[in-house]
Scaffold this motif. Structure first.
Motif, PDB file in Angstrom:
ATOM      1  N   GLU A 166      54.373  33.840  43.949  1.00 38.51           N
ATOM      2  CA  GLU A 166      54.505  34.102  45.380  1.00 38.51           C
ATOM      3  C   GLU A 166      55.849  33.638  45.915  1.00 38.51           C
ATOM      4  N   ARG A 167      56.246  32.429  45.540  1.00 33.75           N
ATOM      5  CA  ARG A 167      57.496  31.886  46.071  1.00 33.75           C
ATOM      6  C   ARG A 167      58.721  32.627  45.540  1.00 33.75           C
ATOM      7  N   THR A 168      58.694  32.997  44.268  1.00 31.25           N
ATOM      8  CA  THR A 168      59.847  33.717  43.723  1.00 31.25           C
ATOM      9  C   THR A 168      59.932  35.131  44.277  1.00 31.25           C
ATOM     10  N   ALA A 169      58.781  35.726  44.594  1.00 28.13           N
ATOM     11  CA  ALA A 169      58.791  37.067  45.177  1.00 28.13           C
ATOM     12  C   ALA A 169      59.409  37.062  46.574  1.00 28.13           C
ATOM     13  N   ILE A 184      62.753  26.404  41.726  1.00 35.35           N
ATOM     14  CA  ILE A 184      61.360  26.538  42.148  1.00 35.35           C
ATOM     15  C   ILE A 184      60.427  26.140  41.018  1.00 35.35           C
ATOM     16  N   ALA A 185      60.732  26.608  39.814  1.00 29.19           N
ATOM     17  CA  ALA A 185      59.890  26.284  38.665  1.00 29.19           C
ATOM     18  C   ALA A 185      59.862  24.783  38.415  1.00 29.19           C
ATOM     19  N   ASP A 186      61.023  24.145  38.503  1.00 26.35           N
ATOM     20  CA  ASP A 186      61.082  22.711  38.231  1.00 26.35           C
ATOM     21  C   ASP A 186      60.265  21.931  39.247  1.00 26.35           C
ATOM     22  N   GLU A 187      60.339  22.336  40.498  1.00 23.97           N
ATOM     23  CA  GLU A 187      59.564  21.650  41.539  1.00 23.97           C
ATOM     24  C   GLU A 187      58.067  21.750  41.253  1.00 23.97           C
TER      25      GLU A 187
END
Length: 255
Positions: A166-169, A184-187
């Motif tokens: 959702e966030r990457t989209a 985002i992935a690391d968070e």
């Protein structure tokens, strides 16, 4: 069609079914990196306890440990699959017969050497190993951190996957750089695993991506020095206790 592999050693597995499991493990690694290498360590199993971080009971003859790296972010996560060995099929011609085998080989060539019909493995010639292959988790000294069932882990994991998608989209196309997506992935994956707070969520993510995390499976967490590991019946993932900034688990969400 791939070129014939000139084998330096051939191992017979105590359980022929483990040949297919090793093949599946190698195939998954190659989906991440077509040029992947793996480090092999074959050692006598004097205690019958296996390789210490993998699967199955020891046979007394030996254990083969296959280490691969999931290139999921700048740090990555190591995955380990073990198999019990019966013997070397041709000791007189095998230059690696002895107390131990330790070498790095092409994952693709090793996959070509998997003989599911006979439950055996032909090992190709060694290659120059990548940097990660020179720094593996310790074999001993692991301290238990807890044990849970996979069903206690999967809900949080799948919710995090949904959040990542959702966030990457929502990132505008002109800002969709690897650095932004890795951030985002690391968070997300650096968050503690609720069922096993000593581990980051990235450990469960990596175990799922490599095919180790199945519904109903028992999971155990351990720590040794600066290393953490998550072990399931089908294999183990290991990672540094403190991930470097930006070392997210990559851009590919779970299928």
């Amino acid at each position: 069609m791939s070129a014939p592999v000139i084998s330096t050693a051939r191992f017979v597995l105590a359980d022929p079914r483990e040949a297919a499991d090793l093949g599946a493990f190698l195939a998954r690694l190659l989906r991440f990196d077509r040029a992947a290498a793996v480090r092999l360590q074959a050692t006598p199993d004097e205690t019958g306890a296996g390789a210490g971080t993998g699967t199955g009971e020891g046979s007394g003859a030996g254990v083969l440990a296959v280490y691969g790296r999931l290139p999921l972010g700048s740090a990555g996560v190591l995955a380990l699959r073990t198999a019990r060995l019966v013997r070397s099929a041709d000791p007189s011609a095998d230059p690696f017969v002895g107390p131990a085998v330790d070498l790095t080989v092409s994952a693709g060539q090793l996959l070509d050497g998997v003989d599911e019909e006979h439950g055996a493995l032909a090992v190709p010639p060694p290659v120059t190993g990548p940097a990660w292959a020179g720094l593996l988790p310790p074999r001993g000294g692991w301290r238990p951190l807890g044990a849970v069932g996979a069903d206690q882990v999967l809900p949080q994991l799948l919710a995090a996957v949904g959040e990542f998608k959702e966030r990457t989209a929502q990132v505008p196309e002109h800002h969709r750089t690897r650095a932004v997506l890795d951030g985002i992935a690391d968070e997300i994956w650096a968050r503690p695993l609720t069922a096993l707070p000593a581990l980051p969520l990235r450990a469960a993510h990596a175990a799922y991506r490599i095919g180790f995390l199945h519904p109903g499976a028992p999971l155990t967490a351990h720590r040794a020095g600066g290393w953490l590991r998550l072990t399931a019946p089908h294999g183990t993932v290991a990672l540094r206790a403190a991930a470097a900034p930006g070392a997210g688990l990559g851009l590919t969400p779970l299928a």
